[in-house]
Enzyme design. Structure first.
Site, short mmCIF file in Angstrom:
data_model
loop_
_atom_site.label_atom_id
_atom_site.label_comp_id
_atom_site.label_asym_id
_atom_site.label_seq_id
_atom_site.Cartn_x
_atom_site.Cartn_y
_atom_site.Cartn_z
N ASP A 6 4.78 3.63 6.41
CA ASP A 6 3.35 3.34 6.59
C ASP A 6 2.54 4.44 7.27
N CYS B 85 1.33 -3.12 -17.45
CA CYS B 85 0.33 -4.18 -17.21
C CYS B 85 -0.28 -4.65 -18.53
N CYS C 11 -2.61 -11.53 2.60
CA CYS C 11 -2.84 -12.29 1.36
C CYS C 11 -1.81 -11.87 0.33
N CYS D 111 -8.07 -12.98 -7.76
CA CYS D 111 -8.49 -12.53 -6.42
C CYS D 111 -9.73 -13.31 -5.98
N CYS E 56 -2.60 -11.76 -5.37
CA CYS E 56 -2.53 -10.89 -6.56
C CYS E 56 -1.10 -10.52 -6.92
N CYS F 102 -2.99 -7.63 -19.50
CA CYS F 102 -3.01 -8.66 -18.43
C CYS F 102 -4.09 -8.34 -17.39
N CYS G 118 1.41 -12.40 -10.50
CA CYS G 118 1.84 -11.32 -11.40
C CYS G 118 3.07 -11.75 -12.21
N CYS H 141 -4.16 -10.66 -11.89
CA CYS H 141 -4.43 -10.36 -10.47
C CYS H 141 -5.92 -10.26 -10.22
N CYS I 216 -11.02 -7.22 0.56
CA CYS I 216 -9.65 -7.75 0.47
C CYS I 216 -9.30 -8.60 1.69
C1 B12 Z 1 -4.16 0.98 3.99
C2 B12 Z 1 -3.13 0.07 3.41
C3 B12 Z 1 -3.54 -1.21 3.04
C4 B12 Z 1 -5.01 -1.60 2.95
C5 B12 Z 1 -5.61 -1.01 1.66
C6 B12 Z 1 -4.75 -1.27 0.41
C7 B12 Z 1 -5.03 -0.34 -0.77
N1 B12 Z 1 -4.90 -0.88 -1.97
O1 B12 Z 1 -5.31 0.83 -0.59
C8 B12 Z 1 -4.92 -3.16 2.99
C9 B12 Z 1 -5.04 -3.64 4.43
C10 B12 Z 1 -5.97 -3.90 2.17
C11 B12 Z 1 -3.50 -3.37 2.50
C12 B12 Z 1 -3.06 -4.54 1.92
C13 B12 Z 1 -1.75 -4.77 1.51
N2 B12 Z 1 -0.70 -3.95 1.74
CO1 B12 Z 1 -0.85 -2.14 2.41
N3 B12 Z 1 -0.84 -0.32 2.92
C14 B12 Z 1 -1.77 0.48 3.27
C15 B12 Z 1 -1.20 1.88 3.54
C16 B12 Z 1 -1.00 2.05 5.05
C17 B12 Z 1 -2.03 3.02 2.97
C18 B12 Z 1 -2.48 2.81 1.51
C19 B12 Z 1 -3.50 3.82 1.06
O2 B12 Z 1 -3.41 5.00 1.37
N4 B12 Z 1 -4.51 3.37 0.32
C20 B12 Z 1 -5.52 4.23 -0.24
C21 B12 Z 1 -5.61 4.04 -1.77
C22 B12 Z 1 -6.48 5.08 -2.42
O3 B12 Z 1 -4.32 4.22 -2.21
P1 B12 Z 1 -3.60 3.31 -3.30
O4 B12 Z 1 -4.15 1.99 -3.57
O5 B12 Z 1 -2.15 3.39 -2.94
O6 B12 Z 1 -4.04 4.14 -4.58
C23 B12 Z 1 -3.28 5.14 -5.11
C24 B12 Z 1 -2.70 4.67 -6.42
O7 B12 Z 1 -3.08 3.33 -6.68
C25 B12 Z 1 -3.26 5.65 -7.39
N5 B12 Z 1 -4.21 5.09 -8.30
C26 B12 Z 1 -5.42 4.68 -8.03
N6 B12 Z 1 -6.02 4.32 -9.15
C27 B12 Z 1 -5.13 4.53 -10.17
C28 B12 Z 1 -5.22 4.33 -11.52
C29 B12 Z 1 -4.14 4.63 -12.35
C30 B12 Z 1 -4.26 4.44 -13.80
C31 B12 Z 1 -2.95 5.11 -11.77
C32 B12 Z 1 -1.78 5.40 -12.63
C33 B12 Z 1 -2.88 5.32 -10.40
C34 B12 Z 1 -3.97 5.01 -9.62
O8 B12 Z 1 -3.96 6.68 -6.71
C35 B12 Z 1 -4.23 6.29 -5.39
C36 B12 Z 1 -4.01 7.44 -4.43
O9 B12 Z 1 -5.10 8.23 -4.35
C37 B12 Z 1 0.17 1.79 2.76
C38 B12 Z 1 1.30 2.66 3.34
C39 B12 Z 1 1.16 4.12 2.94
N7 B12 Z 1 1.29 5.00 3.91
O10 B12 Z 1 0.93 4.45 1.80
C40 B12 Z 1 0.49 0.28 2.82
C41 B12 Z 1 1.15 -0.35 1.59
C42 B12 Z 1 0.45 0.16 0.37
N8 B12 Z 1 0.85 -1.77 1.76
C43 B12 Z 1 1.80 -2.57 1.39
C44 B12 Z 1 1.73 -3.99 1.40
C45 B12 Z 1 3.03 -4.76 1.32
C46 B12 Z 1 0.48 -4.62 1.47
C47 B12 Z 1 0.16 -6.11 1.21
C48 B12 Z 1 1.04 -6.78 0.17
C49 B12 Z 1 0.24 -6.89 2.56
C50 B12 Z 1 -0.26 -8.33 2.46
N9 B12 Z 1 0.50 -9.25 1.89
O11 B12 Z 1 -1.32 -8.65 2.93
C51 B12 Z 1 -1.32 -6.01 0.77
C52 B12 Z 1 -1.41 -5.75 -0.74
C53 B12 Z 1 -2.81 -5.67 -1.24
C54 B12 Z 1 -2.90 -4.85 -2.53
N10 B12 Z 1 -3.19 -5.49 -3.64
O12 B12 Z 1 -2.70 -3.63 -2.47
C55 B12 Z 1 2.98 -1.80 0.85
C56 B12 Z 1 2.92 -1.83 -0.68
C57 B12 Z 1 4.24 -2.09 -1.39
C58 B12 Z 1 4.02 -2.13 -2.90
N11 B12 Z 1 4.96 -2.75 -3.60
O13 B12 Z 1 3.09 -1.61 -3.44
C59 B12 Z 1 2.73 -0.36 1.49
C60 B12 Z 1 3.24 0.81 0.66
C61 B12 Z 1 3.38 -0.38 2.89
C62 B12 Z 1 4.89 -0.17 2.86
N12 B12 Z 1 5.37 0.86 3.52
O14 B12 Z 1 5.64 -0.92 2.28
N13 B12 Z 1 -2.74 -2.25 2.67
S1 SF4 Z 2 -0.96 -9.43 -12.64
FE1 SF4 Z 2 0.65 -7.83 -12.59
S2 SF4 Z 2 0.97 -7.27 -14.76
FE2 SF4 Z 2 -0.97 -8.38 -14.63
S3 SF4 Z 2 -2.50 -6.75 -14.43
FE3 SF4 Z 2 -2.01 -7.44 -12.37
S4 SF4 Z 2 -0.39 -6.05 -11.67
FE4 SF4 Z 2 -0.53 -5.82 -13.91
S1 SF4 Z 3 -4.43 -9.19 -1.45
FE1 SF4 Z 3 -5.69 -11.03 -1.92
S2 SF4 Z 3 -7.79 -10.43 -1.46
FE2 SF4 Z 3 -6.58 -8.53 -1.54
S3 SF4 Z 3 -6.81 -7.83 -3.65
FE3 SF4 Z 3 -4.98 -9.11 -3.63
S4 SF4 Z 3 -5.72 -11.20 -4.15
FE4 SF4 Z 3 -7.49 -9.97 -3.60
#
Ligand code: B12
Ligand code: SF4
Ligand code: SF4
Length: 369
Positions: free
Chosen positions: A157, A214, A266, A224, A269, A217, A273, A220, A239
């Site tokens: 993280d 995906c 939460c 949400c 999503c 589909c 899936c 998610c 979120c």
């Molecule tokens: C900040 C953070 C959050 C924030 C923001 C989440 C977000 N989506 O960015 C919040 C608090 C909302 C959050 C929530 C959750 N988190 Co969090 N979080 C982090 C953290 C610390 C940084 C993520 C980050 O840099 N986000 C910034 C955005 C830009 O990055 P990103 O979404 O990863 O986007 C990248 C890719 O998606 C890609 N991308 C973007 N668009 C597209 C489009 C295409 C076509 C493609 C191919 C790629 C792509 O490029 C982006 C990079 O620039 C990481 C740990 C880490 N150091 O990485 C954990 C991490 C992502 N979280 C994790 C978890 C478990 C969760 C939750 C499930 C917790 C919960 N139950 O509440 C939720 C899931 C919500 C969700 N749907 O993502 C896990 C994810 C595991 C996994 N299987 O993915 C991580 C990796 C922590 C860990 N070490 O296990 N989180």
């Molecule tokens: S529910 Fe799962 S398979 Fe469907 S669009 Fe979301 S991440 Fe992809």
């Molecule tokens: S974690 Fe919950 S609120 Fe956040 S994107 Fe997924 S469904 Fe939406």
């Protein structure tokens, strides 16, 4: 002996991980992930990171620290990405539950069985950060025994790295439309941990990237409750995970109803899936759910004073919301429950010295009236 996928995967499993992969730094086809760097910049610029200042930090060259691994560690040649399955057979947040039940996200439900000394087994909270870090360090030592000395850093993280990007480049899955890393067989209930290393990844060991499965589909996105998702992008300020864990102060009023019964994090999503339907259940003694945290009664959560909150969640990710934030979240979930019997608790909280708790309680009372 050169760095190889077989070696890393074998040692990672011995250390307690479910699977592992290796990504090169910079990634040959896309140096340090140009596409992702652009997306990350745009994401920050759009304000979608809200108050998560640690994601916005820049280095002396003005680059986002988290997307510039090479700037922080010029010696970095590869990133070992390890995943730990935390899927359980316990109910999902989307299944019917009692009206007075709250929800604590699966990633924060974990506990470890400990012998209380009186012939009874108790569950002690575990923080996945600590569990994974210990395993990463064990893997790091094991690799040193086989490969000799090298530079490395282990992170869960908190490192200057967007872990999901490297997980994808390590061939461990694709980025789902919900932005989670999805593994075709394991689903997305996966914790990630990384080891940055100075070890070069031989060209023959470069992993094949997983295809995006995906398809058409959109479950998610449709499920949400706060409309935080567009395909592959999240507005974290909407979120529930951000709102209930990271956000300090009052939660915007227009998003409170959508929070439903979620008290911490939460899972919606991921619960909807299809790739998680047949995901294997983990048998990890350190990442099993504590039964008291499954559909926890809001009455019980509300009854915890600051000392009891500290005790119950000592060493658990839940402490990140802090006591005031936790109470704020319980008040909102009570307001969303439709149960008039919560009025008594909410009336007393409406007089709380904590203005955020007091205001959230007044909102909940209004919702129940
Ligand atoms: C900040 C953070 C959050 C924030 C923001 C989440 C977000 N989506 O960015 C919040 C608090 C909302 C959050 C929530 C959750 N988190 Co969090 N979080 C982090 C953290 C610390 C940084 C993520 C980050 O840099 N986000 C910034 C955005 C830009 O990055 P990103 O979404 O990863 O986007 C990248 C890719 O998606 C890609 N991308 C973007 N668009 C597209 C489009 C295409 C076509 C493609 C191919 C790629 C792509 O490029 C982006 C990079 O620039 C990481 C740990 C880490 N150091 O990485 C954990 C991490 C992502 N979280 C994790 C978890 C478990 C969760 C939750 C499930 C917790 C919960 N139950 O509440 C939720 C899931 C919500 C969700 N749907 O993502 C896990 C994810 C595991 C996994 N299987 O993915 C991580 C990796 C922590 C860990 N070490 O296990 N989180
Ligand atoms: S529910 Fe799962 S398979 Fe469907 S669009 Fe979301 S991440 Fe992809
Ligand atoms: S974690 Fe919950 S609120 Fe956040 S994107 Fe997924 S469904 Fe939406």
């Amino acid at each position: 002996m050169p760095l190889s996928h077989f070696l890393v995967d074998t040692f990672a499993r011995e250390a307690g991980f479910t699977a592992a992969g290796i990504a090169a730094v910079p990634y040959p086809a896309q140096p340090e992930g140009i596409e992702e760097r652009r997306r990350f910049e745009e994401w920050i610029a759009s304000g979608a990171a809200g108050e998560m200042e640690y994601l916005k930090r820049r280095n002396e060259s003005g680059e986002l620290v988290r997307s510039s691994v090479r700037a922080a560690f010029p010696w970095a040649q590869s990133v070992i990405v390890c995943v730990a399955n935390y899927n359980s057979a316990a109910p999902r947040s989307t299944e019917p539950a009692a009206a007075d039940a709250g929800w604590i996200a699966r990633y924060a439900q974990s506990g470890t069985e400990t012998d209380s000394g009186q012939n009874s087994i108790q569950m002690r909270p575990t923080d996945y950060h600590k569990v994974l870090l210990r395993r990463l360090e064990a893997l790091d030592s094991r690799l040193r025994e086989s490969l000799g000395a090298f530079e490395s850093r282990c992170y869960v993280d908190t490192g200057p790295i967007v872990e999901r990007v490297y997980a994808r480049y390590a061939g461990l899955g694709w980025t789902g439309k919900n932005t989670c890393l999805l593994h075709q067989r394991l689903g997305s209930w996966l914790f990630l941990g990384v080891i940055l290393t100075s070890l070069e990844l031989p060209a023959a060991e470069l992993p094949a990237l997983a295809a995006d499965r995906c398809g058409s589909c959109t479950r998610c996105i449709d499920a949400c409750p706060t409309q935080a998702l567009t395909p592959y992008q999240m507005d974290a300020t909407r979120c529930i995970s951000y709102l209930t864990i990271e956000k300090r102060g009052a939660i915007p009023e227009d998003l409170r109803s959508g929070i439903g019964r979620n008290v911490f994090g939460c899972d919606i999503c991921q619960d909807v899936c299809p790739w998680n339907r047949r995901a294997p259940v983990a048998s990890d003694p350190e990442l099993s759910p504590r039964t008291e945290l499954l559909n926890p009664a809001l009455d019980w959560l509300a009854s915890l004073d600051e000392a009891a909150f500290g005790q119950w969640f000592f060493g658990s990710p839940v402490k990140r919301s802090r006591f005031g934030g936790f109470r704020r979240n319980v008040a909102i979930a009570m307001g969303n429950s439709g149960l008039k019997r919560f009025r008594l608790t909410l009336e007393s909280w409406a007089r709380s010295e904590d203005p955020v708790v007091a205001e959230s309680a007044r909102w909940a009372l209004n919702k129940l009236s």
